[in-house]
Design a protein around this motif. Structure first.
Motif, PDB file in Angstrom:
ATOM      1  N   THR A 312     -31.860 -34.263 -26.071  1.00 54.76           N
ATOM      2  CA  THR A 312     -30.703 -35.152 -25.972  1.00 54.76           C
ATOM      3  C   THR A 312     -30.406 -35.577 -24.542  1.00 54.76           C
ATOM      4  O   THR A 312     -29.272 -35.904 -24.188  1.00 54.76           O
ATOM      5  N   ARG A 313     -31.436 -35.572 -23.724  1.00 51.10           N
ATOM      6  CA  ARG A 313     -31.379 -36.200 -22.404  1.00 51.10           C
ATOM      7  C   ARG A 313     -32.131 -37.515 -22.463  1.00 51.10           C
ATOM      8  O   ARG A 313     -32.950 -37.750 -23.353  1.00 51.10           O
ATOM      9  N   ASN A 314     -31.861 -38.394 -21.531  1.00 54.04           N
ATOM     10  CA  ASN A 314     -32.541 -39.677 -21.488  1.00 54.04           C
ATOM     11  C   ASN A 314     -33.978 -39.483 -20.992  1.00 54.04           C
ATOM     12  O   ASN A 314     -34.197 -39.058 -19.860  1.00 54.04           O
ATOM     13  N   GLY A 341     -33.470 -40.340 -25.951  1.00 54.21           N
ATOM     14  CA  GLY A 341     -34.092 -39.030 -25.844  1.00 54.21           C
ATOM     15  C   GLY A 341     -35.199 -38.866 -26.863  1.00 54.21           C
ATOM     16  O   GLY A 341     -35.873 -39.823 -27.230  1.00 54.21           O
ATOM     17  N   LEU A 342     -35.369 -37.659 -27.351  1.00 54.68           N
ATOM     18  CA  LEU A 342     -36.402 -37.375 -28.337  1.00 54.68           C
ATOM     19  C   LEU A 342     -35.779 -37.445 -29.725  1.00 54.68           C
ATOM     20  O   LEU A 342     -35.479 -36.443 -30.358  1.00 54.68           O
ATOM     21  N   GLY A 343     -35.533 -38.686 -30.181  1.00 60.34           N
ATOM     22  CA  GLY A 343     -34.984 -38.900 -31.499  1.00 60.34           C
ATOM     23  C   GLY A 343     -33.557 -39.385 -31.534  1.00 60.34           C
ATOM     24  O   GLY A 343     -33.024 -39.647 -32.620  1.00 60.34           O
ATOM     25  N   PHE A 344     -32.910 -39.527 -30.384  1.00 62.28           N
ATOM     26  CA  PHE A 344     -31.503 -39.908 -30.333  1.00 62.28           C
ATOM     27  C   PHE A 344     -31.264 -40.893 -29.191  1.00 62.28           C
ATOM     28  O   PHE A 344     -31.894 -40.786 -28.133  1.00 62.28           O
ATOM     29  N   ALA A 345     -30.323 -41.827 -29.394  1.00 68.28           N
ATOM     30  CA  ALA A 345     -29.789 -42.573 -28.265  1.00 68.28           C
ATOM     31  C   ALA A 345     -28.849 -41.653 -27.496  1.00 68.28           C
ATOM     32  O   ALA A 345     -28.152 -40.825 -28.089  1.00 68.28           O
ATOM     33  N   VAL A 346     -28.838 -41.771 -26.172  1.00 66.96           N
ATOM     34  CA  VAL A 346     -28.079 -40.859 -25.311  1.00 66.96           C
ATOM     35  C   VAL A 346     -27.248 -41.679 -24.328  1.00 66.96           C
ATOM     36  O   VAL A 346     -27.773 -42.572 -23.652  1.00 66.96           O
ATOM     37  N   VAL A 347     -25.964 -41.378 -24.250  1.00 67.59           N
ATOM     38  CA  VAL A 347     -25.073 -42.102 -23.334  1.00 67.59           C
ATOM     39  C   VAL A 347     -25.228 -41.531 -21.919  1.00 67.59           C
ATOM     40  O   VAL A 347     -24.932 -40.361 -21.679  1.00 67.59           O
ATOM     41  N   ASP A 348     -25.688 -42.371 -21.003  1.00 62.98           N
ATOM     42  CA  ASP A 348     -25.743 -41.998 -19.589  1.00 62.98           C
ATOM     43  C   ASP A 348     -24.478 -42.421 -18.853  1.00 62.98           C
ATOM     44  O   ASP A 348     -24.034 -41.757 -17.921  1.00 62.98           O
ATOM     45  N   ASP A 349     -23.913 -43.560 -19.257  1.00 69.18           N
ATOM     46  CA  ASP A 349     -22.705 -44.070 -18.617  1.00 69.18           C
ATOM     47  C   ASP A 349     -21.968 -44.925 -19.646  1.00 69.18           C
ATOM     48  O   ASP A 349     -22.468 -45.982 -20.052  1.00 69.18           O
ATOM     49  N   VAL A 359     -20.401 -38.847 -21.199  1.00 67.90           N
ATOM     50  CA  VAL A 359     -21.770 -38.753 -20.703  1.00 67.90           C
ATOM     51  C   VAL A 359     -22.468 -37.612 -21.454  1.00 67.90           C
ATOM     52  O   VAL A 359     -21.915 -36.525 -21.584  1.00 67.90           O
ATOM     53  N   GLY A 360     -23.642 -37.897 -21.973  1.00 67.00           N
ATOM     54  CA  GLY A 360     -24.381 -36.890 -22.728  1.00 67.00           C
ATOM     55  C   GLY A 360     -24.155 -36.940 -24.228  1.00 67.00           C
ATOM     56  O   GLY A 360     -24.812 -36.217 -24.982  1.00 67.00           O
ATOM     57  N   GLU A 361     -23.244 -37.799 -24.687  1.00 66.19           N
ATOM     58  CA  GLU A 361     -23.077 -37.974 -26.133  1.00 66.19           C
ATOM     59  C   GLU A 361     -24.347 -38.589 -26.704  1.00 66.19           C
ATOM     60  O   GLU A 361     -24.961 -39.451 -26.087  1.00 66.19           O
ATOM     61  N   TYR A 362     -24.763 -38.150 -27.895  1.00 68.79           N
ATOM     62  CA  TYR A 362     -25.965 -38.705 -28.515  1.00 68.79           C
ATOM     63  C   TYR A 362     -25.667 -39.101 -29.953  1.00 68.79           C
ATOM     64  O   TYR A 362     -24.763 -38.562 -30.594  1.00 68.79           O
ATOM     65  N   HIS A 363     -26.454 -40.063 -30.446  1.00 67.65           N
ATOM     66  CA  HIS A 363     -26.073 -40.694 -31.697  1.00 67.65           C
ATOM     67  C   HIS A 363     -27.223 -41.480 -32.307  1.00 67.65           C
ATOM     68  O   HIS A 363     -28.248 -41.703 -31.670  1.00 67.65           O
ATOM     69  N   TRP A 373     -22.268 -39.513 -34.394  1.00 66.41           N
ATOM     70  CA  TRP A 373     -22.477 -39.132 -33.009  1.00 66.41           C
ATOM     71  C   TRP A 373     -22.063 -37.687 -32.807  1.00 66.41           C
ATOM     72  O   TRP A 373     -21.266 -37.126 -33.569  1.00 66.41           O
ATOM     73  N   VAL A 374     -22.648 -37.099 -31.769  1.00 66.28           N
ATOM     74  CA  VAL A 374     -22.347 -35.726 -31.354  1.00 66.28           C
ATOM     75  C   VAL A 374     -21.988 -35.785 -29.879  1.00 66.28           C
ATOM     76  O   VAL A 374     -22.756 -36.308 -29.067  1.00 66.28           O
ATOM     77  N   ASP A 375     -20.823 -35.250 -29.545  1.00 62.31           N
ATOM     78  CA  ASP A 375     -20.332 -35.259 -28.165  1.00 62.31           C
ATOM     79  C   ASP A 375     -20.184 -33.812 -27.698  1.00 62.31           C
ATOM     80  O   ASP A 375     -19.167 -33.175 -27.953  1.00 62.31           O
ATOM     81  N   PRO A 376     -21.199 -33.262 -27.015  1.00 63.59           N
ATOM     82  CA  PRO A 376     -21.114 -31.864 -26.582  1.00 63.59           C
ATOM     83  C   PRO A 376     -19.965 -31.608 -25.615  1.00 63.59           C
ATOM     84  O   PRO A 376     -19.368 -30.526 -25.634  1.00 63.59           O
ATOM     85  N   ALA A 377     -19.646 -32.579 -24.761  1.00 67.50           N
ATOM     86  CA  ALA A 377     -18.587 -32.366 -23.773  1.00 67.50           C
ATOM     87  C   ALA A 377     -17.241 -32.135 -24.446  1.00 67.50           C
ATOM     88  O   ALA A 377     -16.442 -31.307 -23.983  1.00 67.50           O
ATOM     89  N   GLU A 378     -16.978 -32.841 -25.523  1.00 67.91           N
ATOM     90  CA  GLU A 378     -15.711 -32.697 -26.243  1.00 67.91           C
ATOM     91  C   GLU A 378     -15.839 -31.802 -27.470  1.00 67.91           C
ATOM     92  O   GLU A 378     -14.863 -31.621 -28.196  1.00 67.91           O
ATOM     93  N   GLU A 379     -17.056 -31.276 -27.719  1.00 64.43           N
ATOM     94  CA  GLU A 379     -17.326 -30.462 -28.910  1.00 64.43           C
ATOM     95  C   GLU A 379     -16.917 -31.216 -30.175  1.00 64.43           C
ATOM     96  O   GLU A 379     -16.288 -30.675 -31.078  1.00 64.43           O
ATOM     97  N   LEU A 380     -17.322 -32.471 -30.241  1.00 61.02           N
ATOM     98  CA  LEU A 380     -16.854 -33.394 -31.267  1.00 61.02           C
ATOM     99  C   LEU A 380     -18.030 -33.992 -32.007  1.00 61.02           C
ATOM    100  O   LEU A 380     -19.081 -34.282 -31.429  1.00 61.02           O
ATOM    101  N   THR A 381     -17.869 -34.195 -33.319  1.00 61.48           N
ATOM    102  CA  THR A 381     -18.832 -34.972 -34.099  1.00 61.48           C
ATOM    103  C   THR A 381     -18.063 -35.977 -34.948  1.00 61.48           C
ATOM    104  O   THR A 381     -16.903 -35.763 -35.288  1.00 61.48           O
ATOM    105  N   ALA A 382     -18.727 -37.073 -35.281  1.00 60.80           N
ATOM    106  CA  ALA A 382     -18.118 -38.083 -36.145  1.00 60.80           C
ATOM    107  C   ALA A 382     -19.185 -38.667 -37.054  1.00 60.80           C
ATOM    108  O   ALA A 382     -20.344 -38.833 -36.654  1.00 60.80           O
ATOM    109  N   LEU A 383     -18.784 -38.971 -38.277  1.00 62.38           N
ATOM    110  CA  LEU A 383     -19.674 -39.534 -39.284  1.00 62.38           C
ATOM    111  C   LEU A 383     -18.999 -40.734 -39.932  1.00 62.38           C
ATOM    112  O   LEU A 383     -17.808 -40.687 -40.249  1.00 62.38           O
ATOM    113  N   LEU A 384     -19.768 -41.787 -40.147  1.00 61.71           N
ATOM    114  CA  LEU A 384     -19.297 -42.970 -40.852  1.00 61.71           C
ATOM    115  C   LEU A 384     -20.315 -43.323 -41.922  1.00 61.71           C
ATOM    116  O   LEU A 384     -21.510 -43.467 -41.632  1.00 61.71           O
ATOM    117  N   PHE A 385     -19.844 -43.454 -43.153  1.00 58.81           N
ATOM    118  CA  PHE A 385     -20.715 -43.856 -44.250  1.00 58.81           C
ATOM    119  C   PHE A 385     -20.118 -45.067 -44.956  1.00 58.81           C
ATOM    120  O   PHE A 385     -18.944 -45.081 -45.325  1.00 58.81           O
TER     121      PHE A 385
END
Length: 410
Positions: A312-314, A341-349, A359-363, A373-385
């Motif tokens: 989950t790094r760029n 990253g390796l299978g995910f888009a990763v927010v650098d800025d 920064v570091g959120e991946y989705h 998306w998964v946001d490790p900094a905020e310990e947050l996940t979100a799902l939309l269907f």
């Protein structure tokens, strides 16, 4: 509308009144006919802060979206296939720099499109082999026929690779056919969304010695308790499957798209690691929690935490973002300030995209407007269907981010 919360949102940093804006906003999409229905789940620190449904899973039948509604997740299959590949990598079965021709010899002598038309294309030999990391990062030069952007896309369609594969092809046959088509660019020299993860799924099959569906069942879905995730929906569960829609160009209202949607009701002729799965919010929630918790959930470890952080790094060369490294537009994610990253888009800025995140959120997302998306900094996940094709018809993903992050107040 159905709403179920397992915790006090205040306790985990959310303002309940602000969270309520999510349902108010997305409810308007259903009320004016742009969507048939939707399901949204937001978690923090492993607890559900907001879970809601609205509208109908099948507007014509009048059946509501329910907690166990089945959704075509299309490209949200890709992160699962990427996890499968990295599980084998952790076992030492390959290196990311290995040429894929070691297991898929049909890719030993690939050629690259240079110029010309679809009727008379000019190609040259690839100077760099396609390596495993190229598949994981979409830098292999592979594409999608339905993209309809490049000459190579047209060559894919002419060969039978549009929204699927040539009639009668299984995964192995399809991948051999893809290897005969020219690449869009030299491997590693650009980023393009395409069939890379389908080829990766075939690599998983060859390296593991198992069909992709068996590997998923034995190594990922079964251990994680993702019991509702499958490749097709059989008769007993057909009533739970949401109908697929597309916007009516004249009215903007969602129009039923059974010609594509009914494919989910039959066993697929090929196993698409890039877009073949059907799932539920509860199941995919478990997958995102696995990622957020560093590869382990409820005592089951699929990946090491350092592997998840590495994935989950760029990984784009030079730390480039998709806007500067991609030859075409894409509706599955914003491009500015976002790497891959390796299978995910990763927010650098997050600033260049004008969409709040960390920064570091991946989705990633899917063709029918699903997203996570998964946001490790905020310990947050979100799902939309929801089930509106194509994705990007409406700014659902960016608007959900606006609403979620503005409700986070601690």
């Amino acid at each position: 509308m159905s709403v179920a919360r397992s915790t006090d949102p205040d306790r985990i940093g959310f303002d309940p009144a602000r969270l309520a804006r999510i349902d108010e906003h997305f409810g308007r999409y259903v009320d004016d006919g742009r969507l048939a229905g939707w399901q949204i789940v937001v978690t923090r620190r492993g607890e559900i802060a907001h879970s809601s449904t609205y509208g109908l899973r099948d507007r014509e039948a009048g059946t509501p979206v329910e907690a166990d509604t089945l959704w075509r997740i299309y490209s949200m299959t890709k992160p699962i296939t990427s996890v499968a590949a990295m599980m084998l990598w952790e076992e030492g079965r390959f290196e990311l720099t290995d040429p894929i021709s070691r297991w898929l010899p049909e890719f030993a002598d690939v050629r690259v499109y240079e110029k010309g038309s679809a009727l008379q294309p000019y190609t040259s030999p690839a100077v760099e082999p396609i390596r495993v990391w190229h598949l994981l990062t979409h830098t292999a030069g592979l594409t999608y026929g339905f993209a309809q952007v490049s000459v190579v896309d047209g060559l894919y369609r002419a060969a039978g690779f549009n929204f699927g594969v040539p009639a009668g092809a299984d995964l192995a046959t399809a991948v051999r056919g893809l290897a005969r088509l020219p690449l869009l660019f030299q491997p590693g020299s650009g980023w393009n969304y395409g069939v890379s993860t389908d080829v990766l799924g075939r690599l998983v099959e060859v390296v593991s010695g198992q069909p992709l569906d068996r590997f998923f069942a034995d190594r990922i879905l079964g251990p994680l308790g993702m019991t509702d995730t499958r490749w097709w929906v059989d008769e007993p569960d057909a009533k739970r499957l949401a109908a697929l829609y597309t916007p009516n160009p004249a009215t903007g209202r969602a129009f039923r798209a059974d010609a594509i949607g009914r494919a989910a009701l039959a066993e697929p002729p090929w196993l698409s690691g890039g877009g073949g799965l059907i799932s539920t919010a509860a199941d995919y929630h478990r997958f995102t929690q696995l990622l957020l918790r560093g590869g382990k959930l409820d005592g089951v470890r699929l990946l090491g935490p350092r592997t998840v952080r590495f994935m989950t790094r760029n990984h784009l060369p030079g730390g480039r973002d998709l806007a500067s490294f991609s030859p075409a537009e894409l509706t599955e994610t914003v491009l500015d300030g976002v790497g891959f990253g390796l299978g995910f888009a990763v927010v650098d800025d997050p600033v260049p995209s004008r969409v709040p995140s960390s920064v570091g959120e991946y989705h990633w997302g899917g063709m029918a407007s699903t997203a996570f998306w998964v946001d490790p900094a905020e310990e947050l996940t979100a799902l939309l269907f929801t089930q509106l094709m194509p994705s990007g018809t409406y700014p659902l993903r960016s608007q959900l981010r606006q609403l979620v992050y503005s409700a986070l107040v601690d």
